[in-house]
Design a protein around this motif. Structure first.
Motif, mmCIF file in Angstrom:
data_model
loop_
_atom_site.group_PDB
_atom_site.id
_atom_site.type_symbol
_atom_site.label_atom_id
_atom_site.label_comp_id
_atom_site.label_asym_id
_atom_site.label_seq_id
_atom_site.Cartn_x
_atom_site.Cartn_y
_atom_site.Cartn_z
ATOM 1 N N SER B 11 9.433 -16.451 9.683
ATOM 2 C CA SER B 11 10.045 -17.704 10.618
ATOM 3 C C SER B 11 8.285 -18.556 10.621
ATOM 4 O O SER B 11 7.401 -18.298 10.031
ATOM 5 C CB SER B 11 9.572 -16.968 12.053
ATOM 6 N N ILE B 12 9.208 -19.791 10.341
ATOM 7 C CA ILE B 12 7.930 -20.709 11.012
ATOM 8 C C ILE B 12 7.955 -21.371 12.190
ATOM 9 O O ILE B 12 9.142 -20.892 13.156
ATOM 10 C CB ILE B 12 8.254 -21.757 10.358
ATOM 11 N N VAL B 13 7.283 -22.003 12.844
ATOM 12 C CA VAL B 13 6.949 -22.790 13.909
ATOM 13 C C VAL B 13 6.829 -23.864 13.550
ATOM 14 O O VAL B 13 5.846 -24.269 13.255
ATOM 15 C CB VAL B 13 5.631 -22.256 14.475
ATOM 16 N N GLN B 14 7.864 -24.693 14.408
ATOM 17 C CA GLN B 14 7.556 -25.995 14.911
ATOM 18 C C GLN B 14 7.180 -26.627 15.860
ATOM 19 O O GLN B 14 7.427 -26.185 16.839
ATOM 20 C CB GLN B 14 8.892 -27.057 14.657
ATOM 21 N N GLY B 15 6.001 -27.465 15.753
ATOM 22 C CA GLY B 15 5.187 -27.463 17.002
ATOM 23 C C GLY B 15 4.461 -27.176 16.996
ATOM 24 O O GLY B 15 3.930 -26.620 17.845
ATOM 25 N N ILE B 16 3.687 -26.302 15.636
ATOM 26 C CA ILE B 16 2.568 -25.410 15.884
ATOM 27 C C ILE B 16 1.182 -25.806 16.756
ATOM 28 O O ILE B 16 0.198 -25.104 17.381
ATOM 29 C CB ILE B 16 2.309 -24.518 14.852
ATOM 30 N N THR B 17 0.723 -26.995 16.593
ATOM 31 C CA THR B 17 -0.099 -27.190 17.567
ATOM 32 C C THR B 17 -0.338 -27.193 18.429
ATOM 33 O O THR B 17 -1.740 -27.701 18.716
ATOM 34 C CB THR B 17 -1.136 -28.683 15.898
ATOM 35 N N GLY B 18 0.984 -27.569 18.835
ATOM 36 C CA GLY B 18 0.951 -28.060 20.802
ATOM 37 C C GLY B 18 -0.285 -26.516 21.482
ATOM 38 O O GLY B 18 -0.281 -25.641 21.132
ATOM 39 N N LYS B 19 0.074 -27.250 22.620
ATOM 40 C CA LYS B 19 -0.817 -25.975 23.486
ATOM 41 C C LYS B 19 -0.080 -24.849 23.724
ATOM 42 O O LYS B 19 -0.011 -24.068 23.250
ATOM 43 C CB LYS B 19 -0.935 -26.573 24.936
ATOM 44 N N MET B 28 2.908 -13.747 19.665
ATOM 45 C CA MET B 28 4.317 -13.678 18.526
ATOM 46 C C MET B 28 3.699 -12.752 17.245
ATOM 47 O O MET B 28 4.304 -11.500 16.829
ATOM 48 C CB MET B 28 4.782 -14.663 17.903
ATOM 49 N N ARG B 29 2.914 -13.076 16.603
ATOM 50 C CA ARG B 29 1.811 -12.805 15.492
ATOM 51 C C ARG B 29 1.085 -11.181 15.985
ATOM 52 O O ARG B 29 1.338 -10.017 15.915
ATOM 53 C CB ARG B 29 0.910 -13.407 15.057
ATOM 54 N N ALA B 30 0.976 -11.668 17.219
ATOM 55 C CA ALA B 30 0.310 -9.882 17.833
ATOM 56 C C ALA B 30 1.386 -9.136 18.146
ATOM 57 O O ALA B 30 0.571 -7.506 17.407
ATOM 58 C CB ALA B 30 -0.455 -10.358 19.467
ATOM 59 N N TYR B 31 2.606 -9.163 18.602
ATOM 60 C CA TYR B 31 3.227 -8.831 18.725
ATOM 61 C C TYR B 31 4.138 -7.862 17.103
ATOM 62 O O TYR B 31 4.743 -7.205 17.229
ATOM 63 C CB TYR B 31 5.029 -9.142 19.698
ATOM 64 N N GLY B 32 4.061 -9.289 16.149
ATOM 65 C CA GLY B 32 3.710 -8.381 14.737
ATOM 66 C C GLY B 32 5.063 -8.855 13.882
ATOM 67 O O GLY B 32 5.652 -8.584 12.804
ATOM 68 N N THR B 33 5.322 -10.421 14.462
ATOM 69 C CA THR B 33 6.168 -11.189 13.956
ATOM 70 C C THR B 33 5.575 -12.085 12.605
ATOM 71 O O THR B 33 4.002 -12.144 12.790
ATOM 72 C CB THR B 33 6.539 -11.949 14.719
ATOM 73 N N ASN B 34 6.411 -11.737 11.581
ATOM 74 C CA ASN B 34 5.594 -12.663 10.261
ATOM 75 C C ASN B 34 5.930 -14.427 10.713
ATOM 76 O O ASN B 34 7.327 -14.569 10.026
ATOM 77 C CB ASN B 34 6.389 -12.210 9.319
ATOM 78 N N ILE B 35 4.928 -14.406 10.826
ATOM 79 C CA ILE B 35 4.800 -16.269 11.414
ATOM 80 C C ILE B 35 4.208 -16.684 10.125
ATOM 81 O O ILE B 35 3.438 -16.276 9.535
ATOM 82 C CB ILE B 35 4.575 -16.709 12.160
ATOM 83 N N VAL B 36 5.244 -17.256 9.281
ATOM 84 C CA VAL B 36 5.289 -17.401 7.648
ATOM 85 C C VAL B 36 3.847 -18.872 7.390
ATOM 86 O O VAL B 36 2.805 -19.257 6.752
ATOM 87 C CB VAL B 36 5.949 -17.052 6.570
ATOM 88 N N LEU B 61 8.872 -25.006 3.554
ATOM 89 C CA LEU B 61 9.403 -23.918 2.664
ATOM 90 C C LEU B 61 9.059 -23.715 0.777
ATOM 91 O O LEU B 61 9.833 -23.411 0.009
ATOM 92 C CB LEU B 61 10.761 -24.099 3.103
ATOM 93 N N ARG B 62 8.717 -24.507 0.579
ATOM 94 C CA ARG B 62 8.002 -24.654 -0.566
ATOM 95 C C ARG B 62 6.886 -24.090 -1.149
ATOM 96 O O ARG B 62 7.170 -23.110 -2.431
ATOM 97 C CB ARG B 62 7.386 -26.530 -1.125
ATOM 98 N N ASN B 63 5.979 -23.122 0.440
ATOM 99 C CA ASN B 63 5.007 -22.484 -0.281
ATOM 100 C C ASN B 63 5.669 -21.397 0.073
ATOM 101 O O ASN B 63 4.236 -20.391 0.730
ATOM 102 C CB ASN B 63 3.905 -23.357 0.721
ATOM 103 N N HIS B 64 6.755 -21.186 1.143
ATOM 104 C CA HIS B 64 6.672 -19.792 1.966
ATOM 105 C C HIS B 64 8.217 -19.473 2.009
ATOM 106 O O HIS B 64 8.897 -20.720 1.691
ATOM 107 C CB HIS B 64 6.197 -20.370 3.262
ATOM 108 N N LYS B 65 8.644 -18.038 2.033
ATOM 109 C CA LYS B 65 9.814 -18.456 2.228
ATOM 110 C C LYS B 65 10.239 -17.997 3.691
ATOM 111 O O LYS B 65 9.397 -17.043 4.824
ATOM 112 C CB LYS B 65 10.062 -17.091 1.854
ATOM 113 N N ALA B 66 11.110 -18.640 4.308
ATOM 114 C CA ALA B 66 11.677 -17.899 6.019
ATOM 115 C C ALA B 66 13.554 -17.724 6.518
ATOM 116 O O ALA B 66 14.390 -18.684 5.442
ATOM 117 C CB ALA B 66 11.078 -19.008 6.951
ATOM 118 N N GLU B 67 13.574 -17.406 7.439
ATOM 119 C CA GLU B 67 14.893 -17.753 7.892
ATOM 120 C C GLU B 67 14.403 -18.317 9.263
ATOM 121 O O GLU B 67 16.058 -18.407 9.585
ATOM 122 C CB GLU B 67 15.373 -15.671 7.841
ATOM 123 N N TRP B 68 14.023 -17.777 9.921
ATOM 124 C CA TRP B 68 13.873 -18.807 11.437
ATOM 125 C C TRP B 68 12.753 -20.189 11.390
ATOM 126 O O TRP B 68 12.279 -19.624 10.741
ATOM 127 C CB TRP B 68 13.763 -17.467 11.978
#
Lengths: 394, 287
Positions: B11-19, B28-36, B61-68
């Protein structure tokens, strides 16, 4: 947000929809001038309140112009089902040949825009619908709206054209008269333009001079008010003073009639908290959702709202931290207690994000924290009963 | 394997730099989610918790593969963020609350056209226990088990999931479908997936007043669900006509009351708990 009738008519008029001639007054003496501005021997006096069935509850009167002043005096200030009449719309009496019904709304369950039309309009439309649903034509849209020239590049003029063309086609297939069909197109444009959740014209009066919107009801999406600055002056909900203050502070607050003040996070959890208090024999004084941000300042605002209500006998804080951080709420509570003395019993339940930090902070300040909601709810109801017993004995 | 997502999910996260975006990316990463990757316009080149940030979904997505994609973008910009993800072929979880209804309608329409899945808006996201978490549910409340949970609420879901865990039971997937009148996947979509999911043996449905979602869920359960379902409806004591926070939680008609929903579910053979704490008890009794 509900738009009052006269404002809704003003909006309709701007889009070319015919409305009766009328003037708004808020003092009885203004009626003298007002009745001169509407043609005919009679004037219709309409209380500008949000509740329905105004005719049946006496909030709409057809008044002989000679009696209009007395009628206006009687109506202004009158209470109708908890709403105080502050304004009257003084309107010309239309020569109505037939009353129709027309509305446009969003159907949440089918995720469609629905136009509802009936040639049997007027006060009893609900009964018409219940008695014979076939008397109301529903035209449904699966294609959602375009959003005009709003903030992003997806402002789809293209979608809008398809939409209008499809609308006209469907209206024709449903044998809706052409004048009504034109009105439908206007209402649909208005729905997009103003983020309306409902626009209802009932009755839509058929007169010798064409169709006139004899009444108008409009509800605007609260979430979209940030992009509807033109509607800001129309903000006029029938809120209690505390509800109005809460809205200003961006806190989700609803007045209830019990005596246990409740603060929680998340609408579902707060509703469940109210249900639980009720199940254990208590009564909640309010619904308050501190929301996702849940900063210490918000918690303090929330506390000052729920505790300013008279006759509150207890305070129950129920936080399940997700996006809300428990320690922020705890900080807010401690800061509030430094400024104000809390004379009523309080029960705090906290669990989830930054729960350890919150517990440590509260413990340092002598506040016990419950881990389980059920035990905490029972505790506050017990404490409040005990407190009230003590007060009675005094 | 969870429904909708599993341990292979990227998955990617949109708005990742916000609070909220940055805080929950860490969790999410601590839970084991693959945030690319992450996306915030104008912040390309930064990183959040070692996750690279890009200006656009396309660039990510040019640099990473994701579905969500998980969307934390503020309400006024959420629609264009959602469109961007959907058009790039991603399924989306929209955490953002207070999105105008007309915007939500357009997001759902776009998703239908592109055959993508939308969870939310105004939702806590989805967790496939011990595999992947997309959203903001607290990490520590879950235990792997056989209960599938679907809910319109956020914190109330945590409450009930926490109690299921505390009673020694566990969950397969927990889906928060969101509290708005217009949303993506609904009770019926999730029930359908749970019915097909071999790991899910029973289902918990958490509803609330407003809308007729639960009544439609009851109709569906009667016809199509063979696994046991336990329900809870919040707002039994809420006065009608009052808006209880969620845009959805306002009673407009008879079908929208807690009673109508409880009756419909009971008629479909679903026991409805009086209190949230009773849900786990009912499951323990063998429902």
């Amino acid at each position: 947000m509900n738009i009052t009738e006269h404002n809704a008519k003003e909006i309709l008029k701007k889009e070319g929809v015919a409305v009766p001639r009328g003037v708004v007054i808020d003092r009885p003496e203004q009626i003298v001038k007002a009745i001169h501005q509407v043609p005919g021997l009679h004037a219709v006096l309409k209380a500008q309140i949000h509740g329905g069935h105004r005719k049946k509850s006496g909030a709409i009167l057809i008044s002989n112009k000679s009696r209009a002043q007395a009628d206006a005096k009687r109506l202004l200030g009158m209470n109708v089902k908890g709403e105080k009449i502050r304004e009257l719309l003084v309107e010309q009496k239309l020569d109505i040949e037939k009353e129709h019904y027309l509305a446009i709304t969003l159907d949440g369950s089918s995720e469609e825009i629905v136009i509802m039309y009936s040639p049997w309009g007027g006060v009893d439309i609900e009964e018409v619908a219940a008695w014979d649903p076939r008397k109301i034509t529903n035209v449904r849209f699966t294609i959602p709206p375009a959003d005009g020239k709003r903030e992003n590049k997806y402002a789809g003029n293209e979608i809008k054209k398809v939409n209008l063309a499809q609308l006209k086609k469907e209206l024709k297939e449903n044998k809706i008269p052409i004048e009504i069909s034109n009105l439908c197109a206007t209402l649909m444009e208005l729905l997009y333009k103003h983020d309306a959740l409902l626009i209802e014209i009932n009755p839509l009066a058929e007169t010798k001079r064409g169709f006139v919107a004899a009444d108008a009801k409009m509800i605007i999406d609260d979430n979209a008010l940030y992009r509807q600055p033109a509607l800001e002056p129309f903000a006029d909900e029938n809120l209690s003073p505390l509800e109005a203050k809460a809205r200003k502070d961006h806190v989700q607050y609803v007045d209830l009639d019990g005596d246990i003040a409740v603060i929680g996070n998340g609408a579902g959890l707060v509703m469940a908290t109210l249900d639980m208090i009720d199940a254990f024999g208590g009564k909640a004084a309010n619904f308050l959702d501190v929301g996702g941000s849940g900063a210490a300042l918000e918690a303090q605002k929330a506390l000052s709202i729920v505790l300013s209500k008279p006759n509150v006998h207890g305070l129950f804080i129920n936080i399940f931290g997700g996006i809300t951080h428990c320690d922020k709420i705890a900080e807010g509570l401690i800061a509030y207690r430094h400024k104000h003395k809390l004379k009523i019993p309080m029960v705090v339940r906290m669990i989830g994000t930054r729960e350890k930090e919150a517990k440590a902070l509260l413990k340092k300040n002598g506040v016990q924290v419950f881990a389980e909601m059920e035990a905490a709810a029972k505790q506050i109801v017990t404490l409040v009963h005990r407190q009230k017993g003590r007060e009675k004995r005094k | 394997m969870g429904i909708f997502i599993n341990k292979k999910t990227r998955s990617i996260v949109q708005g990742i730099t916000g609070k909220h975006g940055s805080f929950h990316t860490r969790l999410m990463r601590a839970y084991g989610t693959n945030i690319v990757a992450g996306v915030t316009p104008g912040k390309e080149g930064r990183d959040v918790d070692t996750v690279s940030v890009y200006n656009t979904v396309k660039a990510a997505l040019r640099n990473h593969k994701a579905e969500w994609s998980v969307i934390f973008v503020p309400a006024p910009f959420a629609k264009s963020a959602a469109f961007e993800a959907l058009e790039a072929g991603l399924n989306i979880v929209i955490i953002t609350e207070n999105i105008p209804i007309l915007d939500s309608l357009q997001i759902m329409w776009k998703a239908k056209q592109l055959k993508r899945v939308v969870i939310g808006p105004n939702c806590p996201g989805i967790t496939s226990v011990d595999e992947c978490k997309l959203g903001i549910m607290p990490n520590h409340i879950f235990t792997r088990g056989d209960v599938g949970v679907v809910s319109r609420s956020g914190t109330l879901t945590y409450e009930i999931v926490h109690q299921i865990t505390r009673r020694g039971l566990g969950q397969t997937t927990v889906v928060g479908i969101g509290g708005d009148p217009i949303g993506g996947v609904d009770f019926v979509d999730v029930l359908e997936r749970f019915e097909q999911d071999a790991a899910t043996k029973r289902i918990v449905l958490i509803g609330e007043i407003g809308g007729d979602f639960e009544v439609r869920a009851a109709d569906y359960i009667k016809e199509h669900v063979t696994k046991p379902v336990v329900a809870y409806i919040a707002g039994q004591t809420a006065p009608p006509g009052k808006r209880m926070g969620h845009a959805g939680a306002i009673i407009m008609g008879d079908r929208e009351t807690a009673k109508a929903k409880t009756d419909a579910l009971a008629e479909a053979g679903v026991p409805v708990a009086k209190l949230p704490s009773e849900v786990a008890k009912l499951l323990q009794k063998g429902y």
